[in-house]
Design a protein around this motif. Structure first.
Motif, PDB file in Angstrom:
ATOM      1  N   GLY A  24      -8.509  -0.103  -6.203  1.00  0.00           N
ATOM      2  CA  GLY A  24      -8.930   0.529  -4.951  1.00  0.00           C
ATOM      3  C   GLY A  24      -9.720  -0.419  -4.066  1.00  0.00           C
ATOM      4  N   ILE A  25     -10.613  -1.211  -4.686  1.00  0.00           N
ATOM      5  CA  ILE A  25     -11.390  -2.193  -3.918  1.00  0.00           C
ATOM      6  C   ILE A  25     -10.469  -3.240  -3.292  1.00  0.00           C
ATOM      7  CG2 ILE A  25     -13.092  -4.052  -4.103  1.00  0.00           C
ATOM      8  CD1 ILE A  25     -14.469  -2.403  -6.286  1.00  0.00           C
ATOM      9  N   ILE A  26      -9.529  -3.756  -4.107  1.00  0.00           N
ATOM     10  CA  ILE A  26      -8.623  -4.799  -3.623  1.00  0.00           C
ATOM     11  C   ILE A  26      -7.754  -4.282  -2.473  1.00  0.00           C
ATOM     12  CG2 ILE A  26      -6.642  -6.254  -4.242  1.00  0.00           C
ATOM     13  CD1 ILE A  26      -7.843  -6.442  -7.068  1.00  0.00           C
ATOM     14  N   LEU A  27      -7.164  -3.092  -2.680  1.00  0.00           N
ATOM     15  CA  LEU A  27      -6.303  -2.529  -1.637  1.00  0.00           C
ATOM     16  C   LEU A  27      -7.097  -2.215  -0.370  1.00  0.00           C
ATOM     17  CD1 LEU A  27      -4.046  -0.095  -3.736  1.00  0.00           C
ATOM     18  CD2 LEU A  27      -3.410  -2.315  -2.766  1.00  0.00           C
ATOM     19  N   GLY A  28      -8.337  -1.729  -0.525  1.00  0.00           N
ATOM     20  CA  GLY A  28      -9.164  -1.430   0.639  1.00  0.00           C
ATOM     21  C   GLY A  28      -9.481  -2.658   1.457  1.00  0.00           C
ATOM     22  N   MET A  29      -9.585  -3.822   0.792  1.00  0.00           N
ATOM     23  CA  MET A  29      -9.893  -5.071   1.488  1.00  0.00           C
ATOM     24  C   MET A  29      -8.644  -5.733   2.060  1.00  0.00           C
ATOM     25  SD  MET A  29     -12.717  -6.621  -1.183  1.00  0.00           S
ATOM     26  CE  MET A  29     -12.963  -8.103  -0.193  1.00  0.00           C
ATOM     27  N   VAL A  30      -7.515  -5.604   1.326  1.00  0.00           N
ATOM     28  CA  VAL A  30      -6.291  -6.324   1.711  1.00  0.00           C
ATOM     29  C   VAL A  30      -5.441  -5.523   2.694  1.00  0.00           C
ATOM     30  CG1 VAL A  30      -4.149  -7.360   0.846  1.00  0.00           C
ATOM     31  CG2 VAL A  30      -6.269  -7.597  -0.469  1.00  0.00           C
ATOM     32  N   VAL A  31      -5.225  -4.240   2.408  1.00  0.00           N
ATOM     33  CA  VAL A  31      -4.342  -3.425   3.261  1.00  0.00           C
ATOM     34  C   VAL A  31      -5.065  -2.141   3.712  1.00  0.00           C
ATOM     35  CG1 VAL A  31      -2.128  -4.295   2.438  1.00  0.00           C
ATOM     36  CG2 VAL A  31      -3.312  -2.523   1.127  1.00  0.00           C
ATOM     37  N   ILE A  37      -2.875   5.779   0.928  1.00  0.00           N
ATOM     38  CA  ILE A  37      -3.452   5.578  -0.412  1.00  0.00           C
ATOM     39  C   ILE A  37      -4.656   6.497  -0.599  1.00  0.00           C
ATOM     40  CG2 ILE A  37      -4.561   3.905  -1.967  1.00  0.00           C
ATOM     41  CD1 ILE A  37      -2.954   1.727  -0.546  1.00  0.00           C
ATOM     42  N   GLY A  38      -5.397   6.721   0.471  1.00  0.00           N
ATOM     43  CA  GLY A  38      -6.558   7.608   0.396  1.00  0.00           C
ATOM     44  C   GLY A  38      -6.194   9.044   0.073  1.00  0.00           C
ATOM     45  N   LEU A  39      -4.899   9.417   0.261  1.00  0.00           N
ATOM     46  CA  LEU A  39      -4.462  10.774  -0.059  1.00  0.00           C
ATOM     47  C   LEU A  39      -4.659  11.087  -1.540  1.00  0.00           C
ATOM     48  CD1 LEU A  39      -3.052  13.390   0.848  1.00  0.00           C
ATOM     49  CD2 LEU A  39      -0.851  12.267   0.395  1.00  0.00           C
ATOM     50  N   LEU A  40      -4.547  10.068  -2.392  1.00  0.00           N
ATOM     51  CA  LEU A  40      -4.738  10.275  -3.831  1.00  0.00           C
ATOM     52  C   LEU A  40      -6.146  10.804  -4.121  1.00  0.00           C
ATOM     53  CD1 LEU A  40      -3.057   7.013  -5.208  1.00  0.00           C
ATOM     54  CD2 LEU A  40      -2.137   9.350  -5.292  1.00  0.00           C
ATOM     55  N   GLY A  41      -7.123  10.264  -3.427  1.00  0.00           N
ATOM     56  CA  GLY A  41      -8.490  10.741  -3.599  1.00  0.00           C
ATOM     57  C   GLY A  41      -8.657  12.169  -3.111  1.00  0.00           C
ATOM     58  N   GLN A  42      -8.023  12.496  -1.985  1.00  0.00           N
ATOM     59  CA  GLN A  42      -8.123  13.851  -1.450  1.00  0.00           C
ATOM     60  C   GLN A  42      -7.468  14.865  -2.380  1.00  0.00           C
ATOM     61  OE1 GLN A  42      -6.606  13.938   2.585  1.00  0.00           O
ATOM     62  NE2 GLN A  42      -7.609  12.018   3.106  1.00  0.00           N
ATOM     63  N   ALA A 186      -7.915  10.864 -13.024  1.00  0.00           N
ATOM     64  CA  ALA A 186      -9.086  10.295 -12.353  1.00  0.00           C
ATOM     65  C   ALA A 186      -8.886   8.854 -11.884  1.00  0.00           C
ATOM     66  CB  ALA A 186     -10.314  10.386 -13.255  1.00  0.00           C
ATOM     67  N   PRO A 187      -8.175   7.990 -12.642  1.00  0.00           N
ATOM     68  CA  PRO A 187      -7.984   6.617 -12.160  1.00  0.00           C
ATOM     69  C   PRO A 187      -7.336   6.556 -10.783  1.00  0.00           C
ATOM     70  CG  PRO A 187      -7.383   6.754 -14.467  1.00  0.00           C
ATOM     71  CD  PRO A 187      -7.649   8.166 -14.010  1.00  0.00           C
ATOM     72  N   PHE A 188      -6.348   7.424 -10.532  1.00  0.00           N
ATOM     73  CA  PHE A 188      -5.680   7.435  -9.236  1.00  0.00           C
ATOM     74  C   PHE A 188      -6.607   8.023  -8.165  1.00  0.00           C
ATOM     75  CE2 PHE A 188      -2.341   7.903 -12.480  1.00  0.00           C
ATOM     76  CZ  PHE A 188      -1.595   6.765 -12.215  1.00  0.00           C
ATOM     77  N   GLY A 189      -7.351   9.081  -8.548  1.00  0.00           N
ATOM     78  CA  GLY A 189      -8.291   9.666  -7.611  1.00  0.00           C
ATOM     79  C   GLY A 189      -9.392   8.695  -7.221  1.00  0.00           C
ATOM     80  N   VAL A 190      -9.936   7.991  -8.231  1.00  0.00           N
ATOM     81  CA  VAL A 190     -10.973   6.995  -7.967  1.00  0.00           C
ATOM     82  C   VAL A 190     -10.425   5.885  -7.077  1.00  0.00           C
ATOM     83  CG1 VAL A 190     -12.385   5.193  -9.035  1.00  0.00           C
ATOM     84  CG2 VAL A 190     -12.333   7.488 -10.025  1.00  0.00           C
ATOM     85  N   MET A 191      -9.188   5.458  -7.347  1.00  0.00           N
ATOM     86  CA  MET A 191      -8.573   4.417  -6.527  1.00  0.00           C
ATOM     87  C   MET A 191      -8.489   4.859  -5.064  1.00  0.00           C
ATOM     88  SD  MET A 191      -4.790   2.636  -6.906  1.00  0.00           S
ATOM     89  CE  MET A 191      -3.921   4.128  -6.405  1.00  0.00           C
ATOM     90  N   GLY A 192      -8.065   6.123  -4.844  1.00  0.00           N
ATOM     91  CA  GLY A 192      -7.971   6.631  -3.476  1.00  0.00           C
ATOM     92  C   GLY A 192      -9.323   6.768  -2.814  1.00  0.00           C
ATOM     93  N   LEU A 193     -10.329   7.245  -3.568  1.00  0.00           N
ATOM     94  CA  LEU A 193     -11.669   7.414  -3.008  1.00  0.00           C
ATOM     95  C   LEU A 193     -12.295   6.076  -2.647  1.00  0.00           C
ATOM     96  CD1 LEU A 193     -12.964  10.169  -5.462  1.00  0.00           C
ATOM     97  CD2 LEU A 193     -12.500  10.481  -3.026  1.00  0.00           C
ATOM     98  N   VAL A 194     -12.158   5.092  -3.551  1.00  0.00           N
ATOM     99  CA  VAL A 194     -12.713   3.766  -3.302  1.00  0.00           C
ATOM    100  C   VAL A 194     -11.985   3.096  -2.148  1.00  0.00           C
ATOM    101  CG1 VAL A 194     -13.029   1.463  -4.262  1.00  0.00           C
ATOM    102  CG2 VAL A 194     -13.551   3.464  -5.644  1.00  0.00           C
ATOM    103  N   PHE A 195     -10.655   3.262  -2.098  1.00  0.00           N
ATOM    104  CA  PHE A 195      -9.874   2.682  -0.998  1.00  0.00           C
ATOM    105  C   PHE A 195     -10.371   3.212   0.351  1.00  0.00           C
ATOM    106  CE2 PHE A 195      -6.527   3.234   2.143  1.00  0.00           C
ATOM    107  CZ  PHE A 195      -6.041   1.931   2.273  1.00  0.00           C
ATOM    108  N   THR A 196     -10.577   4.544   0.419  1.00  0.00           N
ATOM    109  CA  THR A 196     -11.054   5.148   1.670  1.00  0.00           C
ATOM    110  C   THR A 196     -12.418   4.593   2.059  1.00  0.00           C
ATOM    111  OG1 THR A 196      -9.823   7.190   1.217  1.00  0.00           O
ATOM    112  CG2 THR A 196     -11.628   7.316   2.813  1.00  0.00           C
ATOM    113  N   THR A 197     -13.312   4.483   1.073  1.00  0.00           N
ATOM    114  CA  THR A 197     -14.659   3.975   1.347  1.00  0.00           C
ATOM    115  C   THR A 197     -14.614   2.532   1.832  1.00  0.00           C
ATOM    116  OG1 THR A 197     -15.614   5.435  -0.327  1.00  0.00           O
ATOM    117  CG2 THR A 197     -16.939   3.539   0.345  1.00  0.00           C
TER     118      THR A 197
END
Length: 405
Positions: A24-31, A37-42, A186-197
């Motif tokens: 999530g951190i990598i994707l949030g910084m790169v793309v 991707i944030g939909l997973l967190g929602q 949770a791994p996918f949800g966390v990825m989406g939440l972190v990506f959004t942040t």
């Protein structure tokens, strides 16, 4: 596909969440433009919002209706210790939150929150929520109403037939299984939440999570190494640390990795047997403790709720903080015995300050981000104190009996 799912489930949930966090951190910084991707967190938070009210209702009512009268055990002392320990843990968390205030990064709706005018308004809201229609309470995620009606129903069903009690327990177990399935995502949800942040706030937004983890874990360590030994010493009147450390080593370590108080019940049963405790007591106290002895959960609930108030600029006075201590202890007793269960009860504490369910569930999402460490420490504290308080109650009873002789 089935083989792929099996392999996925065979990997530790902790490792999967860490992987989701990093991705999530990598994707949030790169793309950052790939907002889908944030939909997973929602979706993850939405699923938690859907299952949490009904989970709390059946979990609490199911636990209370199983109580059997007429057994001569140390259960009264054990229950008092469970409740006292949970209340003191919540108190420690409140004090830590005032000493080291934490602010979180929430994504929306902050401007819609208004602070209660005082403790009178808080108490009015609290009592009106208690007498809310139970169906409306579940439908509207009124956790205070859910908890109050679950307690009443659980007590009323104590004299019900075994078939009725088993049906309620089976429903509770089925809902808990649904929670396990959701949390396995949770791994996918966390990825989406972190990506959004990261995509919206930048990498600096994660720095507050480090502060949050330190306050959470520090509070739990204080409870485990200071509060619990003090309670143990008062009960057994000798050096408490050998017993405290044995419980932490033999129960806490396994609970740290299983991250489930329920899954650790067999380990605790064996430890009680090794300590030479009365089976009639620990056969009831250990399963009960997996539901109502939730000091770690009280810490999590209190700190995250106060972090939300600090974030939203809501001023909390001393009387309200005392109410929060009581509320966190009561709500922690309804925490599920599965990984992340206490996070589902954070909205209950947040509602005390007029924080909406949508904002509270964003706080829950933050809780899952730090849950890799927080939930493991919380479960270790909860599960190890199940055995510790059971032992203290029995050893204290033996000491008093010897004095009478």
């Amino acid at each position: 596909m089935k083989e792929l799912v099996t392999k996925w489930n065979s990997i530790s949930l902790v490792k999967r969440i860490i992987a989701g966090l990093i991705i999530g951190i990598i994707l949030g910084m790169v793309v950052p433009q790939f907002s889908v991707i944030g939909l997973l967190g929602q979706l993850f938070v939405g699923a938690l919002k859907a299952v949490a009210p009904i989970l709390v209702f059946f979990l609490v009512s199911g636990a209370l209706c199983q109580h059997k009268e007429g057994k001569k055990t140390n259960m009264k002392t054990v229950v008092v210790l469970y409740l006292l320990g949970t209340f003191l843990a919540g108190t420690v968390a409140v004090i830590a939150s005032f000493l080291f205030p934490v602010e979180l990064t929430l994504t929306a709706g902050v401007e819609d929150v208004s602070a209660p005018s005082g403790v009178g308004e808080v108490l009015k809201t609290l009592f009106m929520n208690i007498v809310s229609n139970p169906i409306d309470a579940i439908a509207n995620a009124n956790y205070i109403g859910i908890l109050s009606w679950a307690v009443l129903l659980g007590i009323a069903l104590r004299k019900a037939g075994d078939g009725t009690k088993k049906a309620i327990t089976d429903i509770s177990d089925a809902i808990s299984q649904c929670v396990r399935w959701i949390i396995s995502c949770a791994p996918f949800g966390v990825m989406g939440l972190v990506f959004t942040t990261i995509s919206e706030q930048g990498i600096d937004a994660l720095l507050s999570y480090g502060h949050l983890i330190l306050v959470l874990v520090g509070s739990m360590l204080f409870v485990a190494l200071v509060v619990n030994p003090l309670i143990t010493y008062i009960g057994i009147r000798k050096n408490p640390y050998p017993l405290v450390f044995k419980c932490l080593k033999d129960s806490g370590i396994t609970a740290f990795f299983t991250r489930s108080s329920a899954a650790n019940i067999p380990v605790n049963m064996n430890l009680c047997k090794e300590l030479g405790l009365d089976k009639d007591t620990y056969s009831v106290s250990i399963p009960l403790g997996a539901t109502i002895n939730m000091g770690g959960a009280a810490v999590t609930i209190s700190i995250l709720a106060l972090a939300a108030t600090h974030t939203l600029g809501i001023s909390v006075d001393f009387p309200t903080a005392i109410i929060l201590c009581v509320l966190s202890a009561v709500s922690a007793c309804g925490a599920s015995g599965v990984a992340g269960g206490s996070l589902l009860l954070v909205p209950l504490a947040c509602s005390l300050f007029g924080i909406s369910n949508d904002l509270a569930m964003q706080v829950v999402g933050v809780g899952f981000i730090v849950g890799v460490i927080q939930d493991s420490c919380e479960t270790a504290l909860n599960s190890s104190t199940d055995v510790l308080y059971t032992a203290v109650a029995e050893l204290s009873g033996r000491r008093k009996a010897q004095k009478q002789k």
